[in-house]
Motif scaffolding. Structure first.
Motif: not given
Length: 270
Positions: A250-263
């Protein structure tokens, strides 16, 4: 099932007592022994919500031929609607009142369904943009569309009152589903010929039963008898890659980075 004649082949859902006994990472499972340990069961029902939180504003929606409409009403008024409506496609109620009241202390998420997203924000005392937890309640005939759940998450759904019909379509059947743009109750083979090849998993959920559904499974729910359910989506080691892929797609860059941080936070603890 007679009310779904378009599906010539149908499968029964897998059943178990608790996730400790059995959980399939790729197929839905119905658990019969979880809710009976909760203080909320069988305490919670529509009348309980009306009596205890009668002035609490809830929202409800319905989809008629692709046209979605919404209403808001006090819980006590919507409870009357559930009791009295003759709408063939009624409004389906939804609320997060349980997260803002003592109700939040009256159930326990099974360990197998613990959510990294929830735990991450709770540890930081930060506000989550989306709670991923809702109460659903409605009259007979209330239903969802055929859909996959938010972000590629998995979910569990605990039924307190009423009866609910579910359809689940394993991932290998996705190409048969016309992107969910059909009504299982009225679709015909002439209009949707591929549905004749589909083999949905069908389940009638009874009070006290909890259903688990893994990520990216197309599904549909229909209220057979007026009722109340609690549903929560979750992200953990079983599905976080699906969530990352969704944000990337979806191109949600900020959400992708946050999910990486959480993981990374939780993977580093293992």
């Amino acid at each position: 099932m007679d009310m779904l004649p378009i599906f010539r082949q149908q499968r029964d859902i897998l059943r178990a007592s608790t996730p400790d006994q059995f959980i399939d990472k790729n197929l839905p499972v119905l658990y019969e022994g979880i809710m009976h340990q909760w203080a909320s069961y069988p305490k919670w029902n529509i009348q309980y919500l009306a009596d205890t939180f009668g002035n609490y504003k809830i929202s409800a929606d319905r989809n008629i031929n692709g046209q979605i409409s919404y209403i808001q009403a006090p819980m006590k008024d919507y409870a009357g609607y559930i009791r009295d409506t003759a709408d063939p496609i009624p409004y389906y109620g939804k609320s997060t009142m349980h997260l803002k009241t003592h109700m939040n202390l009256e159930y326990q998420t099974p360990d197998a369904f613990n959510c990294w997203y929830k735990a991450y924000y709770t540890a930081q005392s930060a506000t989550r943009k989306i709670d991923l937890s809702s109460l659903y309640f409605g009259p007979r005939g209330a239903r969802s569309t055929i859909h996959q759940d938010i972000w590629g998450t998995s979910f569990w759904n605990a039924l307190y009152e009423g009866r609910k019909l579910w359809l689940f379509f394993p991932q290998e059947q996705e190409h048969l589903l016309y992107n969910g743009e059909f009504d299982p109750l009225t679709a015909d083979i002439a209009s949707y010929p591929l549905l004749g090849e589909a083999e949905p998993i069908i389940c009638i959920q009874e009070p006290g039963e909890l259903i688990y559904c893994p990520a990216n499974i197309w599904h549909w729910a229909y209220v057979l008898e007026p009722g109340l359910a609690l549903s929560e989506n979750f992200i953990n080691e079983d599905n976080y890659l699906h969530v990352l892929q969704y944000f990337q797609r979806m191109g949600y860059t900020n959400a992708e980075q946050k999910m990486k941080d959480i993981a990374n936070t939780f993977l580093n603890k293992q």
